[in-house]
Design an enzyme around this catalytic site. Structure first.
Site, mmCIF file in Angstrom:
data_model
loop_
_atom_site.group_PDB
_atom_site.id
_atom_site.type_symbol
_atom_site.label_atom_id
_atom_site.label_comp_id
_atom_site.label_asym_id
_atom_site.label_seq_id
_atom_site.Cartn_x
_atom_site.Cartn_y
_atom_site.Cartn_z
ATOM 1 N N GLU A 64 14.506 -23.491 42.404
ATOM 2 C CA GLU A 64 13.476 -22.247 43.065
ATOM 3 C C GLU A 64 12.003 -22.665 43.459
ATOM 4 O OE1 GLU A 64 14.909 -18.192 41.479
ATOM 5 O OE2 GLU A 64 14.434 -19.583 39.633
ATOM 6 N N TYR B 55 -1.893 0.972 56.697
ATOM 7 C CA TYR B 55 -0.891 0.458 56.221
ATOM 8 C C TYR B 55 -0.657 -1.194 56.721
ATOM 9 C CZ TYR B 55 1.153 2.657 60.296
ATOM 10 O OH TYR B 55 1.468 3.421 61.486
ATOM 11 N N GLU C 255 8.126 -9.864 37.883
ATOM 12 C CA GLU C 255 7.220 -8.743 37.387
ATOM 13 C C GLU C 255 5.676 -9.119 37.665
ATOM 14 O OE1 GLU C 255 11.242 -9.182 35.068
ATOM 15 O OE2 GLU C 255 9.932 -10.427 36.059
ATOM 16 N N LYS D 173 14.151 -9.907 45.294
ATOM 17 C CA LYS D 173 14.532 -11.369 45.636
ATOM 18 C C LYS D 173 15.889 -11.324 46.084
ATOM 19 C CE LYS D 173 13.630 -15.813 43.134
ATOM 20 N NZ LYS D 173 13.058 -16.269 41.961
#
Length: 117
Positions: free
Chosen positions: A21, A53, A73, A98
């Site tokens: 990864e 934004y 997280e 993901k």
């Protein structure tokens, strides 16, 4: 409390626990809900009286590009920290996805909700 949503923001970040990864940045998606007071902007119709934004999206992108967290997280938490540091947000919920990381699932995601520290 009023809300601003940014949904499906596409970012890339070097993130993951496994060596395979961490060979290149991975695609991520962000869904964000920011609680804030929009009453002044509703009256003035002026972007300086609201949360821009586009600037929020740029901030989240900077955090994602500079990070090398292993866990969603941790990255989501860092994104929320930047949001509270840079913008007048009272509370925010950030979902960090993901996609296509598991062969038998379309998506994996975490969702964090935080109030202004």
């Amino acid at each position: 409390m009023d809300k601003i949503y940014i949904e499906g923001l596409r970012l890339e970040s070097l993130i993951g626990v496994y060596d395979w990864e961490r060979t290149a940045p991975r695609p991520l998606l962000v869904d964000l809900c920011m609680h804030c007071d929009l009453s002044r902007a509703a009256q003035t119709d002026n972007v300086t009286d609201t949360i821009d934004y586009a600037l929020v999206a740029e901030s989240l992108e900077r955090v994602a590009e500079k990070s090398s967290f292993e866990l969603l997280e941790a990255l989501a938490s860092a994104m929320l920290d930047a949001l509270f540091a840079e913008f007048d947000v009272q509370e925010a919920t950030l979902k960090l996805s993901k996609p296509d990381i598991l062969a038998n699932a379309q998506n994996v995601a975490v969702q964090l909700t935080r109030g202004r520290p």
